[in-house]
Design an enzyme around this catalytic site. Structure first.
Site, PDB file in Angstrom:
ATOM      1  N   ASP A 100       0.833  -1.194   0.000  1.00 45.45           N
ATOM      2  CA  ASP A 100       0.000   0.000   0.000  1.00 45.45           C
ATOM      3  C   ASP A 100       0.873   1.250   0.000  1.00 45.45           C
ATOM      4  OD1 ASP A 100      -2.270   1.879   0.932  1.00 45.45           O
ATOM      5  OD2 ASP A 100      -3.277  -0.057   0.834  1.00 45.45           O
ATOM      6  N   HIS A 131      -3.435   5.854   4.034  1.00 50.25           N
ATOM      7  CA  HIS A 131      -4.204   4.715   3.517  1.00 50.25           C
ATOM      8  C   HIS A 131      -3.653   3.377   4.008  1.00 50.25           C
ATOM      9  CE1 HIS A 131      -5.906   1.996   0.389  1.00 50.25           C
ATOM     10  NE2 HIS A 131      -6.900   2.872   0.373  1.00 50.25           N
ATOM     11  N   SER A 326     -11.359  -0.263  -0.389  1.00 51.93           N
ATOM     12  CA  SER A 326     -10.068  -0.318   0.303  1.00 51.93           C
ATOM     13  C   SER A 326     -10.247  -0.695   1.764  1.00 51.93           C
ATOM     14  CB  SER A 326      -9.364   1.041   0.240  1.00 51.93           C
ATOM     15  OG  SER A 326      -8.887   1.314  -1.040  1.00 51.93           O
TER      16      SER A 326
END
Length: 383
Positions: A100, A131, A326
């Site tokens: 990621d 994230h 996600s």
């Protein structure tokens, strides 16, 4: 001339003129990933090389950007939705890889967890976008100020590969390299919330002065080659089971659909979630009639997880709620870790068996107005 990623089989001779990364004796059974800048004639020659399993032009990748949460913060409803709070398993002994945007390793959610990191972007492991930190927190985060955020809180070793830069972009070579790194490092489960950027490649080529039809055709050829390459990498990872490497790959389906504009405005899942043997994940949210597919969730996923108003770790040391496939993807990765522990207790662990258990656990009970295209087999459940 363009940069090409090459997957080579080490036990087959190759033609002169192409170099590859070197590996130690203990790793010679594993395939190798390399990249070279080639012209059309070199690529044609490469296709005849018996040692080449697959090759593809390097393609841009991008973060599957989450949406701002709409619900109240401080309510990690996904834990109970997948049944992790009632499971006898916690992921102990299972290794998870998160590919990621990096991680904020100092977050209290990761206290006591051995984080092994590698930066494939050249920008450093800091998580400028938050994230990767958020996704890791959903998978194995420890309780923060009495709030449970992690599905598999017993995980004590995680591999964190930064494959997306501080602007959310990367490329396919980073992804392929990171998948091999994670597999060689002993990961049981790989979680990825990113996409191969077909529109971005078209825009890049247009920006270089290419006619739109030629840019689109070239980008389509690159996407097709990368799909073949990804499937080849997945096949090589499966072959690694004979050498003690066995990994289950979980990927987000994407957030490009807009059902709020038109119920028919549904976009198909793309790479990596569209590749063979990948557990692709759609997002569910809460509604009056029960759980239902999120408006943004792409179609064609194999199963679903909580993906709306998901609370998890943030690089400021606190917690934040986000929405997106996600967020659904790490729920499934966490549940997969629980199932891996469960199956291992019976002596039958392995990516194939665990993946089958994860899919078989899915239920459509309590899901409102959902079809196969939207939610796949349904909401995944912990053992």
């Amino acid at each position: 001339m363009r940069k090409v990623v090459i997957l080579r089989r080490p036990d087959v001779g190759r033609r002169d003129g192409f170099s590859t990364k070197s590996f130690g004796a203990a790793e010679r059974a594993a395939p190798s990933i390399s990249s070279e800048v080639l012209d059309a004639s070199d690529e044609a020659e490469l296709a005849r090389d018996p040692g080449v399993v697959a090759s593809a032009p390097v393609m841009p990748t991008r973060l599957i950007r989450p949406l701002a949460a709409e619900g109240a913060a401080g309510e990690p409803w996904g834990i109970s939705a997948v049944g992790a709070d009632a499971s006898a398993f916690d992921g102990s002994g299972i290794v998870v890889a998160v590919l990621d945007t990096g991680i904020y390793a100092e977050h209290p959610a990761f206290k006591g967890i051995r984080l092994e990191t590698r930066d494939f972007t050249g920008e450093g492991m800091q998580d400028a976008l938050g994230h990767g930190t958020h996704c890791a927190g959903v998978i194995f985060g420890q309780d923060v100020e009495g709030i449970r955020i992690g599905v598999a809180r017993g995980v004590r070793r995680a591999l964190i590969g930064k494959v997306l830069g501080d602007d959310g972009s990367g490329d396919s070579e980073m992804v392929f390299d990171a998948m091999h790194w994670a597999s060689a490092g002993g990961a049981n489960v790989i979680s990825m919330s990113l996409g191969f950027d077909f529109p971005g490649l078209v825009e890049d080529l247009e920006g270089q002065g290419w006619p739109i039809r030629l840019a689109t055709s070239t980008a389509l050829e690159a996407y097709r080659a990368n799909l073949i390459m990804f499937n080849a990498v997945m096949s090589e990872l499966k072959a690694g089971r004979a050498f003690g490497r066995d990994v289950l790959v979980v990927a987000a389906s994407g957030n490009e659909s807009e059902r709020q504009v038109d119920p028919k405005f549904r976009i198909a899942a793309s790479l990596p979630s569209a590749a063979d043997d990948v557990l692709s994940v759609a997002a569910l949210g809460r509604g009056v009639g029960g759980l239902s597919v999120a408006e943004f969730s792409n179609i064609g996923a194999k199963l679903s997880g909580p993906g709306v108003d998901v609370l998890s770790a943030w690089p400021d040391g606190g917690l934040r709620s986000l929405s997106g496939t996600s967020m659904a993807c790490p729920h499934i990765a966490g549940v997969a870790a629980l199932w891996w522990q469960s199956v291992a207790a019976r002596g039958t662990a392995g990516a194939f068996n665990v993946g089958a258990k994860v899919v078989a656990s899915c239920t459509r009970e309590g899901l409102a107005d959902t079809g196969q295209e939207d939610v796949g087999e349904g909401l995944v459940r912990a053992p």
